[in-house]
Each structure stands twice: as C-alpha cells, then as structure tokens.
Design a protein around this motif. Structure first.
Motif, PDB file in Angstrom:
ATOM      1  N   PHE A 198       0.837  -1.199   0.000  1.00  0.00           N
ATOM      2  CA  PHE A 198       0.000   0.000   0.000  1.00  0.00           C
ATOM      3  C   PHE A 198       0.867   1.242   0.000  1.00  0.00           C
ATOM      4  O   PHE A 198       1.886   1.295   0.680  1.00  0.00           O
ATOM      5  CB  PHE A 198      -0.914   0.007   1.229  1.00  0.00           C
ATOM      6  CG  PHE A 198      -1.932  -1.093   1.201  1.00  0.00           C
ATOM      7  CD1 PHE A 198      -3.142  -0.920   0.564  1.00  0.00           C
ATOM      8  CD2 PHE A 198      -1.669  -2.315   1.809  1.00  0.00           C
ATOM      9  CE1 PHE A 198      -4.078  -1.930   0.528  1.00  0.00           C
ATOM     10  CE2 PHE A 198      -2.586  -3.336   1.785  1.00  0.00           C
ATOM     11  CZ  PHE A 198      -3.798  -3.146   1.141  1.00  0.00           C
ATOM     12  N   ARG A 199       0.424   2.256  -0.760  1.00  0.00           N
ATOM     13  CA  ARG A 199       1.100   3.545  -0.782  1.00  0.00           C
ATOM     14  C   ARG A 199       0.155   4.586  -0.214  1.00  0.00           C
ATOM     15  O   ARG A 199      -0.993   4.693  -0.646  1.00  0.00           O
ATOM     16  CB  ARG A 199       1.473   3.941  -2.205  1.00  0.00           C
ATOM     17  CG  ARG A 199       2.248   5.260  -2.243  1.00  0.00           C
ATOM     18  CD  ARG A 199       2.489   5.711  -3.630  1.00  0.00           C
ATOM     19  NE  ARG A 199       1.282   6.372  -4.124  1.00  0.00           N
ATOM     20  CZ  ARG A 199       1.219   7.072  -5.230  1.00  0.00           C
ATOM     21  NH1 ARG A 199       2.275   7.179  -5.986  1.00  0.00           N
ATOM     22  NH2 ARG A 199       0.111   7.642  -5.603  1.00  0.00           N
ATOM     23  N   ALA A 200       0.614   5.344   0.754  1.00  0.00           N
ATOM     24  CA  ALA A 200      -0.190   6.391   1.382  1.00  0.00           C
ATOM     25  C   ALA A 200       0.448   7.747   1.121  1.00  0.00           C
ATOM     26  O   ALA A 200       1.664   7.902   1.261  1.00  0.00           O
ATOM     27  CB  ALA A 200      -0.298   6.152   2.880  1.00  0.00           C
ATOM     28  N   VAL A 236      -1.800  -0.862   5.603  1.00  0.00           N
ATOM     29  CA  VAL A 236      -2.168   0.545   5.459  1.00  0.00           C
ATOM     30  C   VAL A 236      -1.629   1.404   6.605  1.00  0.00           C
ATOM     31  O   VAL A 236      -1.083   2.488   6.373  1.00  0.00           O
ATOM     32  CB  VAL A 236      -3.710   0.687   5.348  1.00  0.00           C
ATOM     33  CG1 VAL A 236      -4.121   2.143   5.296  1.00  0.00           C
ATOM     34  CG2 VAL A 236      -4.217  -0.049   4.130  1.00  0.00           C
ATOM     35  N   MET A 237      -1.759   0.938   7.848  1.00  0.00           N
ATOM     36  CA  MET A 237      -1.334   1.756   8.992  1.00  0.00           C
ATOM     37  C   MET A 237       0.170   2.026   8.981  1.00  0.00           C
ATOM     38  O   MET A 237       0.602   3.138   9.278  1.00  0.00           O
ATOM     39  CB  MET A 237      -1.725   1.082  10.321  1.00  0.00           C
ATOM     40  CG  MET A 237      -3.180   1.261  10.685  1.00  0.00           C
ATOM     41  SD  MET A 237      -3.774   2.970  10.582  1.00  0.00           S
ATOM     42  CE  MET A 237      -2.780   3.771  11.791  1.00  0.00           C
ATOM     43  N   ASN A 238       0.959   1.037   8.629  1.00  0.00           N
ATOM     44  CA  ASN A 238       2.405   1.257   8.537  1.00  0.00           C
ATOM     45  C   ASN A 238       2.737   2.242   7.424  1.00  0.00           C
ATOM     46  O   ASN A 238       3.644   3.066   7.573  1.00  0.00           O
ATOM     47  CB  ASN A 238       3.142  -0.063   8.311  1.00  0.00           C
ATOM     48  CG  ASN A 238       3.234  -0.899   9.560  1.00  0.00           C
ATOM     49  OD1 ASN A 238       3.010  -0.414  10.658  1.00  0.00           O
ATOM     50  ND2 ASN A 238       3.551  -2.168   9.397  1.00  0.00           N
ATOM     51  N   ALA A 239       2.018   2.175   6.313  1.00  0.00           N
ATOM     52  CA  ALA A 239       2.243   3.108   5.210  1.00  0.00           C
ATOM     53  C   ALA A 239       1.910   4.532   5.645  1.00  0.00           C
ATOM     54  O   ALA A 239       2.663   5.474   5.350  1.00  0.00           O
ATOM     55  CB  ALA A 239       1.409   2.717   3.997  1.00  0.00           C
ATOM     56  N   ILE A 240       0.806   4.691   6.364  1.00  0.00           N
ATOM     57  CA  ILE A 240       0.413   6.028   6.845  1.00  0.00           C
ATOM     58  C   ILE A 240       1.427   6.559   7.843  1.00  0.00           C
ATOM     59  O   ILE A 240       1.827   7.737   7.777  1.00  0.00           O
ATOM     60  CB  ILE A 240      -1.007   5.991   7.455  1.00  0.00           C
ATOM     61  CG1 ILE A 240      -2.043   5.746   6.350  1.00  0.00           C
ATOM     62  CG2 ILE A 240      -1.321   7.274   8.200  1.00  0.00           C
ATOM     63  CD1 ILE A 240      -3.443   5.497   6.843  1.00  0.00           C
TER      64      ILE A 240
END
Length: 182
Positions: A48-50, A71-75
C-alpha cells in the motif's frame, strides 16, 4: 551556586523550544491510499502507498509518501517523512497568502490567489487539503493540467515555496518598505 548562561545560548534555547512546540501541534490528513503491486519471481507482491499532508495550521506544511505491506504502517511512514519535509509559508492576519503565485510539478499547474476575509478556501482536489492543513483560510485556487492528486499537492507546495513577505521583497530589492507602498 547559580550558573550564568550567555544571552546567545538563551536565544537558541528559546528558538528550539518554539520549534518543538510547533512540531508538537502537527496534524495530518490522508489524501490517498493506493494498492500497488510489484511483479517478482513468485508472482505479484501487493503493498500500500499512502500520501499524507502534514501541517501545523500556522504556516507549516509538508507532504509525505509511505509504502508498506499494510495501510497503517504506510500512513505512519508517510507522516514521519512529511514531518521531515516541513516548509514554512507566510500567512497574513486575514489567513490568506501574501500574493499571487503559480506552482508547477510535472504536467500539473496550480494557480493560487489571495482572497478577502470570509471567502474560504475555493479549491479542489488535494489543493484544498494542503491549504487547510497549512492554516490558509481565504484563498482562490485553480488546477490546470493533470488530475493526479500527488502531483497537484506537490505543485501547490512549489507555489507556496515562492511566497514572500513584504520585508523579504524589500530586502532582495535593497529598498525601504515605505517605498513599496508608494
């Protein structure tokens, strides 16, 4: 025994404290989360890319991009990268920008104009998010060219980097501030 601290060191400590206070008040806004894949020997590897806008509502703003397996790590990566890339922009008392600017990034062109008090942020896409997180409340903006969210946010930042205060303009022109108003 009382330790005497030189005046210069006191000023440095105050500056660091003020900067730390601004960093503590930082907020963030996620503008895009995309699922991306990479082709490897065993198939496709999904991640995922945020894209996150980070700012302090007082003229500090930055963009961070993070990529991770969830997602949370990307954010979180995007927020930490955005904090490292904060820029300061001049904002007037009426919470608008100081003058007309254009920002370019890739094929995206963003036009920013100051607006009178009470008009609000008239902008679309990620431009609105960048300006609101930066603390700008009255501005007109137009996006021309690409509709890419990341490029429009970067073009907005490029435009905001060009903003100058009256004191900065007078200093670069080597003239008095009074002569600018004539």
């Amino acid at each position: 025994m009382v330790e005497i601290i030189p005046q210069k060191k006191l000023k440095q400590q105050r500056r660091l404290r003020k900067k730390q206070e601004k960093v503590d008040k930082i907020t963030h806004q996620v503008i895009q989360i995309k699922r991306v894949s990479k082709v490897v020997k065993g198939g496709k590897k999904l991640s995922f890319r945020a894209v996150v806008i980070v700012g302090a509502n007082s003229g500090l703003v930055g963009i961070g991009i993070g990529k991770a397996d969830d997602v949370m790590n990307a954010i979180n990566k995007a927020i930490s990268k955005g904090k490292k890339k904060l820029i300061t922009i001049p904002i007037t008392k009426t919470k608008t920008i100081t003058h007309f600017v254009e920002g370019f990034y890739g094929s995206c062109n963003v036009i920013l104009k100051p607006s009178r008090s009470g008009s609000g942020v008239i902008a679309g896409s990620s431009i609105r998010t960048v300006l609101e997180v930066a603390g700008v409340r009255n501005v007109l903006a137009k996006q021309i060219g690409s509709n890419n969210l990341l490029n429009s946010a970067r073009a907005t930042l490029e435009g905001l980097k060009q903003l100058q205060t009256i004191n900065q303009v007078a200093k670069t022109r080597n003239i008095l501030i009074d002569s600018l108003y004539r």
